[in-house]
Write an enzyme that holds these catalytic residues in place. Structure first.
Site, PDB file in Angstrom:
ATOM      1  N   LYS A 180      12.416  -2.959  -3.671  1.00 19.14           N
ATOM      2  CA  LYS A 180      12.445  -2.628  -5.097  1.00 19.14           C
ATOM      3  C   LYS A 180      11.395  -1.547  -5.366  1.00 19.14           C
ATOM      4  CE  LYS A 180      11.014  -3.421  -9.580  1.00 19.14           C
ATOM      5  NZ  LYS A 180      10.709  -1.992  -9.681  1.00 19.14           N
ATOM      6  N   GLU A 255      -1.255  -5.460  -1.392  1.00 18.29           N
ATOM      7  CA  GLU A 255      -2.114  -4.271  -1.439  1.00 18.29           C
ATOM      8  C   GLU A 255      -2.335  -3.991  -2.916  1.00 18.29           C
ATOM      9  OE1 GLU A 255      -3.558  -2.815   0.971  1.00 18.29           O
ATOM     10  OE2 GLU A 255      -2.505  -3.648   2.699  1.00 18.29           O
ATOM     11  N   CYS A 289      -5.098   4.078  -5.263  1.00 18.00           N
ATOM     12  CA  CYS A 289      -5.874   2.829  -5.227  1.00 18.00           C
ATOM     13  C   CYS A 289      -7.209   3.036  -4.533  1.00 18.00           C
ATOM     14  CB  CYS A 289      -5.071   1.759  -4.502  1.00 18.00           C
ATOM     15  SG  CYS A 289      -4.544   2.292  -2.880  1.00 18.00           S
ATOM     16  N   GLU A 386     -10.172  -0.198 -13.332  1.00 19.13           N
ATOM     17  CA  GLU A 386      -9.626   0.927 -12.574  1.00 19.13           C
ATOM     18  C   GLU A 386      -9.318   2.070 -13.551  1.00 19.13           C
ATOM     19  OE1 GLU A 386      -6.139  -0.479 -10.495  1.00 19.13           O
ATOM     20  OE2 GLU A 386      -6.623   0.725  -8.749  1.00 19.13           O
TER      21      GLU A 386
END
Ligand code: NAP
Length: 485
Positions: A180, A255, A289, A386
């Site tokens: 997906k 992850e 990331c 973040e």
């Protein structure tokens, strides 16, 4: 013959070897973030289509698993070649849906191919063990076999290579897959279907569904035929998937998000640190990331580092990633720009000083200026959140211990970087940092040969390296008795 990007831009899902539409006929729009213009549509599939994709993967599994590792490596090698033969077309498709500069897209596609080649080879080195037996008449074997059907869910920031790290080891191990891709960048994921068909993978080995994340995710988690979920994305969604996957006790690899510190000590080569900072911060417009979230700079070189970083950001050309020389594309969407604006406003209200950029770019849309904020403090939101945008908050510290404590003061533990000229310090700091990936005097460290993965709330499991195939394998201990020895 060289193919154009349109060859890979499939507006359909791949289920059991057939390209199909959603049962409802509904679609999702895909928008080019550089222009804001609709670029195409993909099916808005849900639970029923996902269930069929899982069933197709299950049907294809026994024959694929039964092939020898060498036989499985052959289509993987063809897949590698097909990706490299079409690197330019795949890179264009990636830039058109994601926005990153074409040079970065070429790099990402090349990295995808490298993962495929690496795991084509690693699949042939899945060794078991013969364990010394405590019994004279029995022997102990430990074998490894593919887990079965795996489901891979991937994010928009690296829509090609994040899938490569999952699909390549899964297929090499003998698993079949349901994929997906992220809804904002589905074409680079669907392109894997086109490439897999052309490389000769049997129908049902690779299935790809696009559409409602919640519905597709719920079916993947609930369906007992799926034996493993491999996810790259936010920690928030990762936690939901871990919980839901517990109902059928699936293996999970995660992850997740990061909050990378980038430490510069007084004894560092500051020019080298600035070069590293540019790549560790502004690549993909800060939307990776492993992008630096916090610069931690020792007081003796603080001013010098800020000055040089500001000068270096001035050379970053912002623009449409399809244009020559562009180093920073748009952010993925308006929400991402608003988040960056909020974080900057929060910082300035608490005494932070914008010394470069700080606002939307004159190009409009979701383009944002490369930004540097001096005087960053621990009560500012980007200490814990973040950023996912081209903003560099620069904090100051005095001692080595303080730097390590500041770096570790986060629930994340993905990537970190530090610059020093002192070998002893390099070891002390490396050993003090609770991170899965550490760059010492290097700002760009990802490579297929090394295990990639975070600690703490940044994830579970490793991708790439020797370790990257292990999560797609079940271990079995076999005790053979009655040997009469
Ligand atoms: P995200 O919102 O978590 O989405 C990632 C994927 O999960 C997308 O395909 C998304 O689908 C899907 N998803 C969302 N909600 C879901 C649900 N309830 N069930 C199942 N699937 C669901 O993350 P993102 O914004 O795309 O990516 C950015 C994040 O990824 C950042 O936190 C970044 O640090 C992290 N990341 C980590 C790594 C790493 O290797 N550690 C690498 C790259 C990115 P839709 O697109 O349809 O919503």
């Amino acid at each position: 013959m060289l193919k154009k990007f349109s060859h890979f831009q499939r507006e359909a899902n791949l289920i059991g070897g057939k390209w199909v539409q959603a049962d409802s006929g509904q679609t999702l729009d895909v928008v080019n973030p550089a222009t804001g213009v609709k670029f195409g549509v993909v099916p808005k599939s849900g639970r029923a289509e996902t269930r069929r994709a899982i069933a197709a993967a299950q049907e294809a599994f026994p024959a694929w698993a039964k092939r020898s590792a060498l036989e499985r490596s052959k289509p993987l090698r063809k897949l590698h070649d097909a990706i490299m033969d079409n690197q330019e077309a795949l890179a264009e498709l990636l830039t058109l849906e994601q926005g990153k500069p074409l040079a970065e897209s070429r790099g990402e596609v090349g990295m995808s191919a490298a993962y495929v080649l690496w795991f084509a080879e690693e699949g042939r080195r899945v060794y078991g063990d013969i364990v010394p037996s405590p019994w004279a008449d029995r022997r102990i074997l430990v074998t490894k076999e593919p887990v079965g059907v795996i489901a891979a869910i991937t994010p928009w920031n690296f829509p090609s290579s994040m899938l490569a790290r999952k699909l390549a080891p899964a297929l090499a191990a003998g698993c079949t897959a349901v994929v997906k891709p992220a809804s904002q960048t589905p074409y680079s994921g669907l392109a894997w279907g086109v490439l897999a068909e052309e490389a000769g993978f049997p129908a049902g080995v690779v299935n790809i569904v696009t559409g409602s994340a919640a519905e597709i995710g719920d079916e993947i988690c609930a369906n007992p035929l799926v034996k493993k979920i491999t996810f790259t994305g936010s920690t928030e969604v990762g936690k939901v998937l871990i919980q839901k996957a517990s109902v059928t006790v699936k293996k999970v690899s995660m992850e997740l998000g990061g909050n990378a510190p980038f430490i510069v000590f007084d004894d560092a080569d500051v020019d080298r640190a600035v070069d590293g900072a540019i790549v560790a911060k502004y690549r993909n417009s800060g939307q990776t990331c492993v992008c630096t979230n916090r610069f931690l700079v020792q007081s003796g070189v603080y001013d010098k580092f800020v000055e040089k970083l500001v000068a270096a950001t001035a050379s970053l050309k912002v623009g449409n990633g399809m244009e020559d020389g562009v180093k920073q594309g748009p952010l993925i969407d308006e929400g991402a720009v608003c988040k960056v604006e909020e974080l900057i406003a929060d910082a300035t209200s608490k005494g932070g000083k914008v010394v470069a950029g700080g606002a939307r770019h004159v190009l409009g849309g979701t383009f944002f200026q490369p930004t540097v904020i001096a005087g960053a403090k621990s009560d500012m939101r980007f200490s814990t959140e973040e950023i996912f945008g081209p903003v560099s908050p620069v904090f100051s510290f005095d001692t080595e211990d303080e730097a390590i404590a500041m770096a570790n003061a986060t629930e994340y533990g993905l990537a970190c970087y530090f610059y020093t000229g002192d070998l002893g310090r390099a070891f002390r700091v490396m050993e003090g940092l609770k991170y899965g990936l550490i760059g010492v005097n290097e700002g760009l460290i990802t490579t297929v040969e090394a295990p990639f993965g975070g600690l703490k709330e940044s994830g579970l499991g490793k991708e790439g390296g020797r370790e990257g195939i292990l999560d797609y394998l079940d271990g079995k201990y076999v005790c053979i008795g009655g040997l009469g020895l």
